[in-house]
Each structure stands twice: as structure tokens, then as C-alpha cells.
Motif scaffolding. Structure first.
Motif, PDB file in Angstrom:
ATOM      1  N   ARG A 132      36.802  52.156  42.057  1.00 50.25           N
ATOM      2  CA  ARG A 132      36.999  50.991  41.454  1.00 50.25           C
ATOM      3  C   ARG A 132      36.221  50.053  42.042  1.00 50.25           C
ATOM      4  NH1 ARG A 132      42.749  53.476  40.159  1.00 50.25           N
ATOM      5  NH2 ARG A 132      42.192  54.505  38.400  1.00 50.25           N
ATOM      6  N   LEU A 133      35.441  49.406  41.158  1.00 52.09           N
ATOM      7  CA  LEU A 133      34.390  48.227  41.562  1.00 52.09           C
ATOM      8  C   LEU A 133      35.324  46.917  41.920  1.00 52.09           C
ATOM      9  CD1 LEU A 133      31.416  47.242  41.708  1.00 52.09           C
ATOM     10  CD2 LEU A 133      31.605  46.915  39.465  1.00 52.09           C
ATOM     11  N   VAL A 134      35.200  46.502  43.008  1.00 51.13           N
ATOM     12  CA  VAL A 134      36.024  45.312  43.386  1.00 51.13           C
ATOM     13  C   VAL A 134      34.894  44.035  43.520  1.00 51.13           C
ATOM     14  CG1 VAL A 134      37.977  46.069  44.184  1.00 51.13           C
ATOM     15  CG2 VAL A 134      35.906  45.676  45.652  1.00 51.13           C
ATOM     16  N   GLY A 135      33.565  44.388  43.629  1.00 48.59           N
ATOM     17  CA  GLY A 135      32.725  43.101  43.650  1.00 48.59           C
ATOM     18  C   GLY A 135      31.320  43.432  44.089  1.00 48.59           C
ATOM     19  N   VAL A 146      36.659  50.529  45.817  1.00 48.41           N
ATOM     20  CA  VAL A 146      37.742  50.754  46.680  1.00 48.41           C
ATOM     21  C   VAL A 146      38.320  51.832  45.882  1.00 48.41           C
ATOM     22  CG1 VAL A 146      39.941  50.132  47.485  1.00 48.41           C
ATOM     23  CG2 VAL A 146      37.864  48.615  47.800  1.00 48.41           C
ATOM     24  N   ALA A 147      39.007  53.146  46.710  1.00 45.96           N
ATOM     25  CA  ALA A 147      39.770  53.952  46.066  1.00 45.96           C
ATOM     26  C   ALA A 147      40.885  53.948  46.672  1.00 45.96           C
ATOM     27  CB  ALA A 147      38.844  55.209  46.122  1.00 45.96           C
ATOM     28  N   TRP A 148      42.055  54.761  46.229  1.00 42.02           N
ATOM     29  CA  TRP A 148      43.245  54.885  46.496  1.00 42.02           C
ATOM     30  C   TRP A 148      43.331  56.323  46.518  1.00 42.02           C
ATOM     31  CZ3 TRP A 148      46.908  53.676  49.625  1.00 42.02           C
ATOM     32  CH2 TRP A 148      48.235  54.308  49.509  1.00 42.02           C
ATOM     33  N   PHE A 149      43.925  57.313  47.649  1.00 41.46           N
ATOM     34  CA  PHE A 149      43.939  58.590  47.389  1.00 41.46           C
ATOM     35  C   PHE A 149      45.374  58.957  48.377  1.00 41.46           C
ATOM     36  CE2 PHE A 149      43.081  63.098  48.063  1.00 41.46           C
ATOM     37  CZ  PHE A 149      43.268  63.450  46.699  1.00 41.46           C
ATOM     38  N   GLU A 150      45.978  60.087  47.847  1.00 38.58           N
ATOM     39  CA  GLU A 150      47.035  60.550  48.825  1.00 38.58           C
ATOM     40  C   GLU A 150      47.073  62.073  49.051  1.00 38.58           C
ATOM     41  OE1 GLU A 150      50.855  59.626  46.898  1.00 38.58           O
ATOM     42  OE2 GLU A 150      49.708  57.733  45.772  1.00 38.58           O
ATOM     43  N   ASP A 171      28.861  50.127  49.324  1.00 36.19           N
ATOM     44  CA  ASP A 171      29.731  49.831  50.160  1.00 36.19           C
ATOM     45  C   ASP A 171      31.117  50.497  49.532  1.00 36.19           C
ATOM     46  OD1 ASP A 171      27.961  48.554  51.613  1.00 36.19           O
ATOM     47  OD2 ASP A 171      28.900  46.404  51.131  1.00 36.19           O
ATOM     48  N   TRP A 172      32.101  51.110  50.144  1.00 35.57           N
ATOM     49  CA  TRP A 172      33.126  51.689  49.673  1.00 35.57           C
ATOM     50  C   TRP A 172      34.286  51.909  50.965  1.00 35.57           C
ATOM     51  CZ3 TRP A 172      34.278  56.159  52.409  1.00 35.57           C
ATOM     52  CH2 TRP A 172      33.011  56.933  53.064  1.00 35.57           C
ATOM     53  N   PRO A 200      43.077  48.388  44.212  1.00 35.09           N
ATOM     54  CA  PRO A 200      43.052  48.243  42.887  1.00 35.09           C
ATOM     55  C   PRO A 200      43.480  49.213  41.838  1.00 35.09           C
ATOM     56  CG  PRO A 200      40.886  48.462  43.490  1.00 35.09           C
ATOM     57  CD  PRO A 200      41.648  48.631  44.556  1.00 35.09           C
ATOM     58  N   ASP A 201      44.219  48.750  40.782  1.00 32.46           N
ATOM     59  CA  ASP A 201      44.720  49.853  39.649  1.00 32.46           C
ATOM     60  C   ASP A 201      43.725  50.444  38.585  1.00 32.46           C
ATOM     61  OD1 ASP A 201      47.093  50.332  40.745  1.00 32.46           O
ATOM     62  OD2 ASP A 201      48.234  48.670  39.772  1.00 32.46           O
ATOM     63  N   GLU A 202      42.866  49.451  38.525  1.00 28.90           N
ATOM     64  CA  GLU A 202      42.117  49.767  37.289  1.00 28.90           C
ATOM     65  C   GLU A 202      40.443  49.393  37.622  1.00 28.90           C
ATOM     66  OE1 GLU A 202      44.820  48.879  33.573  1.00 28.90           O
ATOM     67  OE2 GLU A 202      43.461  47.188  33.985  1.00 28.90           O
ATOM     68  N   ASP A 203      39.684  49.997  36.775  1.00 28.70           N
ATOM     69  CA  ASP A 203      38.383  49.547  36.549  1.00 28.70           C
ATOM     70  C   ASP A 203      37.974  49.557  35.109  1.00 28.70           C
ATOM     71  OD1 ASP A 203      35.656  50.253  38.628  1.00 28.70           O
ATOM     72  OD2 ASP A 203      35.429  50.158  36.466  1.00 28.70           O
ATOM     73  N   ALA A 204      37.108  48.486  35.140  1.00 30.94           N
ATOM     74  CA  ALA A 204      36.661  48.257  33.854  1.00 30.94           C
ATOM     75  C   ALA A 204      35.954  49.563  32.960  1.00 30.94           C
ATOM     76  CB  ALA A 204      35.274  47.219  33.729  1.00 30.94           C
TER      77      ALA A 204
END
Ligand code: SF4
Lengths: 297, 429
Positions: A132-135, A146-150, A171-172, A200-204
Motif C-alpha cells: 500500500r502506498l503511504v507516501g 507498506v504491506a502486512w502479511f501473516e 522504498d518498502w 495501512p488497510d487500503e490503497d487507492a
């Protein structure tokens, strides 16, 4: 019997295993654990000091075993350290150097299964991480994701080099419950795990991606089990497109019915187009040539 | 028209192309560049849709307007579908945006044919050029090419793409004449021959250490054949595939069951997609490529269609019972490959293990083989199948699925059983 307490990492196991092997400690005499609490129930022993033992480096082990051990070490099954040591023992002291060729051996098979599970987990992480793009970094102009993974196993370090190669120009960070990986264009580094709320939960772009997913699906050939065997439900909660699945399945029969009920369209004559004319001429002369050939035959 | 609407139309228009493969590319990655992308090794499926297909590449058309009138195709000129057209920059941006979020492995770009073959190819190539040259994109690119396009343009497409493809669509010119009157099998094959030449040129020159680096070119080509739109038998389809594999060294032939489309043609009435037949063709294709089978052994002139109830390897074994039982402790590799239920990987495992031990049934169980399927066809140190009745008429019946599964129910198409050596869930097997 001695209890060996190690950090849950391949390097820690390898260092300890080398020493034990050099000292000739048989697998039945060792209890392995990476759990401090469990170890405290016994007379815990830290792995022997590596400098203390001579000749440890002289032990020759097939390279394939070290690769397998590296994967198996990332598995979460508590028995893996002991089994790795037993197979190492059999390969060396047990004089079964060909052991890894024996997929029919119980120990080898178990290690291979664990290795395979870890490999699959890595593969699924490569597939299902969603950035997800954060900036954008003001100084460098680089986009930051940033990504979330389990993951199921301890695979972040094994999976991260792939992301470094693929996403060098951005950058990630990939956050997971037990360890996080970060890339800033020059350095890959790791930090402790975090909770899901840090990501973050979402991306545009998620909506556009769902648009693609909805439209690439063919309602006339539903095969739900094929989908689920490759994309098990446990991954769905972190995949933006998964929210569409139930609806797509529910609509599919009606959509196909609609197609079947649609009136058939008559063929339209060719438009006035030079290329099309040349194509038709080519087709006709080829067909004529073929007919001619078959006449002769 | 906004980008969401365009994407709806142009993804929908592209979904009948079965290929989504992203494997087999040369190794490259983004390290040291300002861009993104990597290829090499196994492709990755980033998602799966409820049709069981893998989503690996973003598969879209440049435009769904088309001069041709292929009756199985939703984009043909006689269809009343809404038309849309991407600009090259729109496709470039979508590809990069999707890629950076790790939704995809790259782009599969195709197009309806507008104005001329060359004009259409130029549009498609422009997208690939921008991705590679302006954005240093190193991800996977698959470009569909048109046989009638000029050789220079095909060479240019191959320069930017990892894979290029031309669909043969139907295995005979006769079928094409009725269903895709603009298409021509001979010209398609000629174009494939040229592409093969370019791919091999590149590989050959790469081997010479001092020679100047050859211009980059795609590492493989593939094609697709429709199944069930015309009357072609499986023998004809497989014969055509085999010819393409041997004479043009195709990486893959995809078989795509003719599927209902929202804009049916009066020349080609809609029917249920023959999914099981498609599945059996993939299995047969696998046998041709990895199991050293010949087309005539799988689909002969006498029995030109595959058995829908049994996989083609088992079906072959039942027709050739004299070959069995095979001794897993002694038989050569070619013969082990013929045993139903035994895949290539397990054949290798057996060959490795039997150098050190006499294999017994328990060993095979530990390999997790499908024992029920295997038992009548093998002998091991402790098993001889005489009593299981290789000669008995009931052997075939033992393998048949329950009868109701054989009917193709359009509302709920049955899911074909997958065997151990094979699974078809997508373009990628
Ligand atoms: S050339 Fe034929 S198959 Fe291709 S888009 Fe046009 S009508 Fe469809």
C-alpha cells in the motif's frame, strides 16, 4: 541426556550441531529446544562454545542437506531441531551418505515435507503480499510502500531477497507478527514483529484492481475448489480482491443464463478497409492454389 | 470514458485467452535501477478467480474494436459489445501501479485488429517500449502478435517481450474458413517459424563467448487452440499441437474450451464449455511433452477422441495391459513413466532410492503414491498383482468415477479430478 537451548534460527542450530557432532554426541542423547521456558524445566545447557571444540570444521556434509536444513529451520514444528540433528548424524557418523536420495526414508521424508511447507509459504508470501502506498520521500522522491502479511512459518528472511530484487526502485516495508523487513534502496534490514494495526488497510488502487479481478473472471467456468486449493481462505482477509468472490460465484449462473438467452447476432459484412481487402484476396488466392494442388493429386 | 470503465471492457475482452504464464523468462531484476521488476524461474500466481484460473499477468486488450469476424470471439466486428480503447500511457500506468502493489507479474497485451496488422502491432509495441525504455520496467511482458504484421515489427515486439504468441485458434484451415474467415493457418505457421528462428539465433549467439551480444529477444512463444467450437477430433487437435511443438519449438500450447460469450453469433451457437475435454487434452499434452508418448498412442485414427472418464495415461495402460505389471525395482525410466499414477518426480525418486534398497510397498506408501491406482500395474519386492486381475474386465470399471459425474451439467460444471502428476487450474501447470 542433555538439553540444548538455541535461538530459533538455522545458524544457531548449525553451530550447536557442529559441536555436538564433533564431540560424538548421539542424537538420542540430546533434547533440543528453542523455548526458554521449556528449557528451564530441565537442566538447560547452552550450545557448547564453538572455539572450544577442535576438528568441527572437518565434517563434510552434502550441500543439499544444508539447503534443506535452512528451509526446515524456518518451520514452526518443535521437533525439527532434533530431526535435523538425527539426519545429520546418520549422514556423517552413521555413514549413510546417500541418505538424502532415499525419499522413502521416514526421516528424510519428514524433512522434505517440512521443507516443502516452508517453500510453499515463501511462494505464497511472494504472491499474496499487497503493498500500500503511504507516501513519497521528499528528499529522494522515492515512493514508499507498506504491506502486512501473516506467514505460517518463520520465513521473512528467506522471502525478503525476492522483494529486494523486484522492488529495488521503491522504498518498502513488509510487516508481520514476528519480524519485519525493510528496504530503503541501499539496505535490507529486519526489525521485530508488530501488530496488524501498524499497517495501512487500503490503497487507492485497490478499487481498480477489484475492477480488473471482477472482469477477468469467466462466469461460464466456475471451479471453486481449484481456486481454493491454490488460494486457501486463510489468505483472503489480507487480499483486497477476495471480498468479491462470494458475489461473483452467486451471480455466475444467472450471467450464463443471460448469455444463453441472448438473441444470436447475424454476421456483419466486411467494412471498407484496404488491409481487410488485401487479406481476403490473399486467402482466396491461397485457397485457389490449394484446390489446384488437390486437383493435380 | 474513464479508466475504470475502460478497464472493465478491455479486461472482459481479454479473458478468453487462457495463457497467463509468467515463467521461462530470462533472469533479470531491478537492482541498481530506479525501476521495478524481476523475472526468471517460476512465474507467480498473485491471485485466483472463482473459475480456478491463476491471475499472474494483467491481461488486457489495447482496444476491443476489431476488423475481423471470428465467431467465437466477443470482439468480432459483428458483436454489439461496447468498444473502448486504451492510450499507451494508460496501459503503462496501470501496469506499473498494479505491479508496485504486487498484484501482478507483468503485462499480457493483445489487441483487436484496427486499420491494419502493422498499425495494431505498433500500438502494442509502443506500450512495451515505454515500459522498458522510459520506466526501466523489468517485469514480465507477453505480447500477442499478428502473423500478417511485418517481420520488423515482430522482431521489435520480441525485443521488448519475454514471450510472444500467435493463436492458431483452430487446428484446420477448413474450420478457420467457417469460424474465423480472416485467419490463415499457413501464414500463422510461417510467422511462428520466423519467431523460432529469432529465438534460436539469440540462444546460439549467446553461447559464443567473444561474439557481440545479440539483440534481446523473447525466450519463448506459445499459442492457443479452441476446443469444442468446431468438429475437430482430439487426434486432430493433438496432432496440430505436436507439430507446433516439434517444428516451431513452442513452449506451450493452451487448450481453451469454447465458452459462452455475451454476444452469441448465429454461425456458432452457444453451448456448455467442454471443461473435462479441455482437462483431458492438457493431460494428453503433458504426456506428449514429459512422458515420451506419441500422439497415435493417445488418440489414434481408430479412436480419435480421448476417454472423458479416465485420464489418458490410465486409459492407455488399460489398452496395453501386456506391458504390465512393471517391476519398479528394475524397469527403465521410460517404462516407469508409463505406470498410471506415477509422475515424473516420483519416477526420479524411485530411480534414486532403488540404487540403495529393494523397494517394497511400504516405501511407495511413504512416497504418498496413489496406491489404488498403482497396485494393478506394478510389482515390488513384496507385491505381485496377479490376483488383482490385470486380465479382468472389471479393471476399467474400478477406475471409473461414479456415473453422475460424467454428465456435463451446464449449471454446475463438474470439477475434473486431478491426478498426481498433473493439475490444470490455469495457464500454468
Ligand atoms: S482477430 Fe478475431 S479473435 Fe482476435 S479480437 Fe478480432 S475477432 Fe477476436
Amino acid at each position: 541426556m542433555r538439553t540444548i537451548l538455541i535461538e530459533p534460527e538455522y545458524e544457531a542450530w548449525r553451530a550447536a550441531a557442529r559441536q555436538l557432532l564433533a564431540q560424538g554426541v548421539a542424537p538420542e542423547e540430546v533434547l533440543w529446544t528453542d523455548d526458554r521456558q521449556e528449557a528451564s524445566l530441565f537442566v538447560g545447557e547452552s550450545p557448547p562454545d564453538s572455539a572450544a571444540v577442535q576438528g568441527a570444521s572437518a565434517i563434510k556434509v552434502p550441500a543439499a542437506f544444508m539447503d534443506l536444513a535452512r528451509s526446515v529451520a524456518a518451520h514452526t514444528d518443535a521437533r525439527r531441531w532434533g530431526l535435523l540433528y538425527r539426519v545429520l548424524w546418520r549422514l556423517t557418523r552413521g555413514a549413510e551418505r546417500h541418505l538424502l536420495a532415499m525419499a522413502t526414508d521416514r526421516d528424510v521424508r519428514q524433512l522434505q515435507d517440512w521443507g516443502k511447507a516452508v517453500g510453499r509459504d515463501i511462494h505464497k508470501m511472494h504472491a499474496f503480499v499487497r503493498f500500500r502506498l503511504v507516501g513519497t520521500d521528499v528528499a529522494t522522491g522515492r515512493e514508499q510502500f507498506v504491506a502486512w502479511f501473516e506467514p505460517e512459518h518463520r520465513i521473512v528472511r528467506l522471502a525478503a531477497p525476492f522483494f529486494e530484487k523486484r522492488f529495488a526502485g521503491m522504498d518498502w516495508s513488509i510487516l508481520t507478527p514476528y519480524e519485519c523487513a525493510h528496504w530503503d534502496g541501499t539496505r535490507l534490514h529486519f526489525t521485530a514483529g508488530v501488530s496488524r494495526s501498524s499497517a495501512p488497510d487500503e490503497d487507492a488502487l485497490d478499487d481498480l484492481w477489484r475492477t480488473y479481478y471482477r472482469n477477468i473472471f469467466n462466469p461460464a467456468r466456475v471451479k471453486i475448489s481449484a481456486m481454493q486449493s491454490e488460494m486457501p481462505k486463510k489468505y483472503w482477509k489480507n487480499l483486497p480482491e477476495a471480498s468479491l468472490i462470494a458475489g461473483l460465484i452467486a451471480e455466475s449462473t444467472g450471467r450464463v443464463q443471460g448469455m444463453l438467452e441472448t438473441e444470436e447476432r447475424a454476421a456483419k459484412p466486411a467494412p471498407n478497409n484496404a488491409y481487410l481487402k488485401s487479406l481476403h484476396a490473399m486467402n482466396q488466392s491461397e485457397a485457389a492454389a490449394q484446390n489446384h494442388e488437390s486437383d493435380l493429386a | 470514458m474513464d479508466i475504470t470503465r475502460k478497464l472493465e471492457i478491455l479486461a472482459d475482452a481479454a479473458k478468453y485467452d487462457a495463457s497467463c504464464a509468467s515463467s521461462g523468462a530470462a533472469r533479470k531484476d531491478s537492482r541498481g535501477s530506479a525501476g521495478v521488476g524481476s523475472t526468471g524461474g517460476m512465474g507467480i500466481c498473485h491471485s485466483y478467480t472463482p473459475d480456478g484460473r491463476c491471475v499472474s499477468l494483467m491481461k488486457v486488450l489495447m482496444t476491443n474494436a476489431c476488423l475481423y469476424d471470428c465467431h467465437y470471439c466477443i470482439n468480432r466486428r459483428s458483436s454489439n459489445v461496447t468498444r473502448a480503447r486504451f492510450t499507451p500511457d494508460e496501459v503503462v500506468k496501470l501496469t506499473l501501479d498494479f505491479y508496485k502493489r504486487n498484484y501482478i507479474e507483468g503485462l499480457f497485451l493483445s489487441s483487436g485488429i484496427i486499420r491494419s496488422a502493422d498499425h495494431t502491432m505498433e500500438l502494442v509495441i509502443e506500450v512495451a517500449r515505454k515500459l522498458r525504455e522510459v520506466h526501466q520496467f523489468r517485469g514480465y511482458i507477453h505480447l500477442k502478435t499478428i502473423p500478417e504484421a511485418s517481420q520488423e515489427l515482430i522482431a521489435l515486439a520480441g525485443r521488448y517481450a519475454d514471450r510472444i504468441s500467435i493463436n492458431v485458434e483452430l487446428p484446420s484451415q477448413q474450420s478457420l474458413n467457417t469460424l474465423a474467415p480472416e485467419k490463415n493457418l499457413a501464414r500463422t505457421e510461417e510467422a511462428m517459424g520466423h519467431i523460432r528462428g529469432k529465438i534460436e539465433e539469440r540462444h546460439a549467439e549467446k553461447r559464443k563467448p567473444d561474439a557481440p551480444k545479440p539483440p534481446p529477444f523473447a525466450t519463448g512463444q506459445s499459442t492457443q487452440m479452441l476446443v469444442g467450437a468446431d468438429a475437430s477430433t482430439d487426434a486432430v487437435i493433438l496432432g496440430c499441437a505436436d507439430k507446433l511443438y516439434t517444428s516451431h519449438r513452442l513452449r506451450r500450447v493452451y487448450y481453451s474450451a469454447f465458452s459462452p460469450i455475451p454476444e452469441p453469433s448465429s454461425i456458432l451457437p452457444l453451448k456448455a464449455p467442454p471443461l473435462i475435454r479441455e482437462h483431458r487434452l492438457y493431460q494428453a499434452d503433458w504426456l506428449l511433452r514429459f512422458y515420451e508418448f506419441k500422439v497415435e498412442e493417445i488418440a489414434s485414427t481408430a479412436a480419435p477422441n480421448l476417454d472423458l472418464a479416465l485420464d489418458p495415461k490410465l486409459s492407455w495402460a488399460l489398452r496395453n495391459r501386456a506391458t504390465f505389471p512393471v517391476d519398479v525395482n528394475k524397469a527403465p525410466r521410460e517404462l516407469l513413466l508409463r505406470i498410471p499414477g506415477l509422475g515424473v518426480r516420483n519416477v526420479e525418486r524411485i530411480l534414486a532410492a532403488r540404487r540403495y534398497t529393494r523397494l517394497r510397498l511400504a516405501d511407495l506408501v511413504r512416497l504418498r503414491l496413489q496406491m489404488k491406482k498403482l497396485l494393478p500395474f506394478i510389482t515390488t519386492a513384496d507385491h505381485h498383482p496377479a490376483r488383482l486381475g490385470l486380465d479382468s474386465d472389471s479393471l476399467r470399471a474400478r477406475f471409473l468415477p461414479p456415473p453422475e459425474q460424467l454428465e456435463i451439467n451446464f449449471d454446475a460444471p463438474p470439477i475434473p479430478a486431478t491426478s498426481d502428476f498433473f493439475s490444470v487450474r490455469s495457464g500454468e501447470l
